[in-house]
Design a protein around this motif. Structure first.
Motif, PDB file in Angstrom:
ATOM      1  N   ASN A 156      83.114  10.712  12.412  1.00 51.32           N
ATOM      2  CA  ASN A 156      84.108  11.711  12.812  1.00 51.32           C
ATOM      3  C   ASN A 156      83.741  12.475  14.080  1.00 51.32           C
ATOM      4  O   ASN A 156      84.342  13.489  14.401  1.00 51.32           O
ATOM      5  N   HIS A 157      82.723  12.003  14.782  1.00 52.89           N
ATOM      6  CA  HIS A 157      82.373  12.619  16.059  1.00 52.89           C
ATOM      7  C   HIS A 157      81.540  11.640  16.876  1.00 52.89           C
ATOM      8  O   HIS A 157      81.094  10.610  16.373  1.00 52.89           O
ATOM      9  N   ARG A 158      81.334  11.984  18.123  1.00 50.04           N
ATOM     10  CA  ARG A 158      80.536  11.142  18.990  1.00 50.04           C
ATOM     11  C   ARG A 158      79.738  12.012  19.957  1.00 50.04           C
ATOM     12  O   ARG A 158      80.126  13.143  20.255  1.00 50.04           O
ATOM     13  N   TYR A 159      78.619  11.456  20.440  1.00 50.75           N
ATOM     14  CA  TYR A 159      77.832  12.156  21.455  1.00 50.75           C
ATOM     15  C   TYR A 159      77.838  11.331  22.729  1.00 50.75           C
ATOM     16  O   TYR A 159      77.621  10.114  22.702  1.00 50.75           O
ATOM     17  N   ARG A 160      78.055  11.995  23.842  1.00 52.00           N
ATOM     18  CA  ARG A 160      78.096  11.315  25.131  1.00 52.00           C
ATOM     19  C   ARG A 160      77.096  11.976  26.068  1.00 52.00           C
ATOM     20  O   ARG A 160      77.136  13.179  26.302  1.00 52.00           O
ATOM     21  N   GLY A 161      76.144  11.198  26.582  1.00 50.70           N
ATOM     22  CA  GLY A 161      75.132  11.755  27.455  1.00 50.70           C
ATOM     23  C   GLY A 161      74.158  10.687  27.927  1.00 50.70           C
ATOM     24  O   GLY A 161      74.489   9.505  27.997  1.00 50.70           O
ATOM     25  N   LYS A 162      72.938  11.129  28.214  1.00 51.68           N
ATOM     26  CA  LYS A 162      71.917  10.224  28.735  1.00 51.68           C
ATOM     27  C   LYS A 162      70.793  10.070  27.723  1.00 51.68           C
ATOM     28  O   LYS A 162      70.435  11.028  27.027  1.00 51.68           O
ATOM     29  N   PHE A 163      70.234   8.860  27.654  1.00 55.42           N
ATOM     30  CA  PHE A 163      69.142   8.571  26.724  1.00 55.42           C
ATOM     31  C   PHE A 163      67.907   8.129  27.499  1.00 55.42           C
ATOM     32  O   PHE A 163      68.001   7.514  28.568  1.00 55.42           O
ATOM     33  N   LEU A 164      66.742   8.463  26.927  1.00 55.24           N
ATOM     34  CA  LEU A 164      65.468   8.063  27.514  1.00 55.24           C
ATOM     35  C   LEU A 164      64.513   7.702  26.383  1.00 55.24           C
ATOM     36  O   LEU A 164      64.275   8.511  25.481  1.00 55.24           O
ATOM     37  N   TYR A 174      79.118  16.798  22.496  1.00 56.81           N
ATOM     38  CA  TYR A 174      79.612  16.239  21.245  1.00 56.81           C
ATOM     39  C   TYR A 174      81.135  16.354  21.248  1.00 56.81           C
ATOM     40  O   TYR A 174      81.689  17.414  21.554  1.00 56.81           O
ATOM     41  N   ILE A 175      81.778  15.271  20.906  1.00 53.50           N
ATOM     42  CA  ILE A 175      83.238  15.243  20.861  1.00 53.50           C
ATOM     43  C   ILE A 175      83.655  15.030  19.413  1.00 53.50           C
ATOM     44  O   ILE A 175      83.294  14.024  18.797  1.00 53.50           O
ATOM     45  N   PHE A 176      84.388  15.984  18.864  1.00 53.05           N
ATOM     46  CA  PHE A 176      84.791  15.936  17.463  1.00 53.05           C
ATOM     47  C   PHE A 176      86.242  15.473  17.341  1.00 53.05           C
ATOM     48  O   PHE A 176      87.096  15.842  18.156  1.00 53.05           O
ATOM     49  N   ASP A 177      86.500  14.702  16.297  1.00 52.46           N
ATOM     50  CA  ASP A 177      87.834  14.143  16.104  1.00 52.46           C
ATOM     51  C   ASP A 177      88.887  15.215  15.830  1.00 52.46           C
ATOM     52  O   ASP A 177      90.082  14.952  15.985  1.00 52.46           O
ATOM     53  N   ILE A 178      88.478  16.406  15.429  1.00 56.55           N
ATOM     54  CA  ILE A 178      89.459  17.462  15.146  1.00 56.55           C
ATOM     55  C   ILE A 178      90.037  18.053  16.425  1.00 56.55           C
ATOM     56  O   ILE A 178      90.974  18.846  16.382  1.00 56.55           O
ATOM     57  N   GLY A 179      89.448  17.679  17.589  1.00 46.78           N
ATOM     58  CA  GLY A 179      90.047  18.094  18.849  1.00 46.78           C
ATOM     59  C   GLY A 179      89.255  19.070  19.673  1.00 46.78           C
ATOM     60  O   GLY A 179      89.800  19.666  20.604  1.00 46.78           O
ATOM     61  N   CYS A 180      87.970  19.270  19.368  1.00 38.25           N
ATOM     62  CA  CYS A 180      87.166  20.183  20.183  1.00 38.25           C
ATOM     63  C   CYS A 180      85.876  19.496  20.616  1.00 38.25           C
ATOM     64  O   CYS A 180      85.497  18.453  20.080  1.00 38.25           O
TER      65      CYS A 180
END
Length: 251
Positions: A156-164, A174-180
């Motif tokens: 129900n959510h996702r994280y978008r960024g950089k990994f090392l 963090y992008i949540f499916d509820i809209g925020c």
């Protein structure tokens, strides 16, 4: 999550060794289609050129491992599928006996990776799917490790960024499916240095994981249908005309 190596041994170079039943050229070399049983118990059936596996073929190790695909001068080269004894499988491109190019790997626990490979390692862009949770890592890889711009997708959510080195670092959201969305950054902890180093080297501790520091949460945008309001009675068409006719009749 490392791939299983071809630990059952190298495919044996087989010119003039073992049993062979198949085509030969004028020089007596294995050339064309044939079947071979090698001295170590492995079996091969497929195409030959000048005593070398070349073209499409199937190599079966005595341990149960099996490769079905293309060969070039006795090496896996081109498109092929490798079946491991633990149930894992690689299907994709090979170069010089190594997974190289685009390929899909299915692990014994059901996890899958689909993407780019470089010399037997996940390297480039690829998607790793965790069977137990359904989560997916979509993004960059370096020498088998999650690294670069990526998106980690959960139920129900996702994280978008950089990994090392397999961990998120720096700014991301963090992008949540509820809209925020929640914006912030992952901060690496400072290394704790000991007062004195022991003469004998101790086992190095596991690297500390970065911590998430939230900075901003965007407002929740509620969606509602765009409904047109019905016109007021005074705004209704022909409303003025009716009143004029009533006045004329009254006169």
């Amino acid at each position: 999550m490392s791939e299983q190596s071809d630990e059952e041994g190298e495919e044996e170079a087989e010119p003039y060794l073992g049993e062979y039943d198949g085509d030969r050229n004028n020089e007596g070399e294995r050339h064309g289609h044939g079947k071979a049983v090698l001295p170590n118990g492995d079996k091969y059936e497929g195409e030959y050129e000048h005593n070398l596996r070349n073209g499409q073929g199937t190599y079966r190790f005595k341990s149960g491992v099996c490769y079905i695909g293309e060969y070039l001068q006795n090496k896996k080269h081109g498109q092929g599928t490798f079946y491991y004894p633990d149930g894992s499988k690689y299907e994709g491109s090979w170069v010089d006996d190594q997974k190289h190019g685009y390929g899909e790997y299915t692990y014994p626990n059901g996890d899958t990776y689909a993407g780019e490979w470089f010399k037997d390692n996940r390297h480039g862009q690829g998607t790793y799917t965790y069977k137990d949770t359904g989560s997916m890592y979509v993004g960059g890889w370096v020498n088998g490790i999650q690294e670069g711009e990526a998106e980690l997708i959960h139920l129900n959510h996702r994280y978008r960024g950089k990994f090392l080195k397999g961990n998120p670092v720096g700014g991301g959201k963090y992008i949540f499916d509820i809209g925020c969305e929640q914006h912030g950054e992952y901060i690496l902890p400072e290394e704790v240095k000991g007062e004195e180093e022991d003469e004998e080297e101790e086992e190095s501790p596991l690297p500390a994981e970065p911590t998430w520091k939230a900075k901003e949460i965007t407002k929740l945008i509620l969606w509602a249908p765009n409904e047109e309001k019905a016109p007021a009675p005074s705004e209704a068409p022909n409303a003025g005309t009716a009143s004029l006719e009533e006045e004329e009749e009254a006169e």
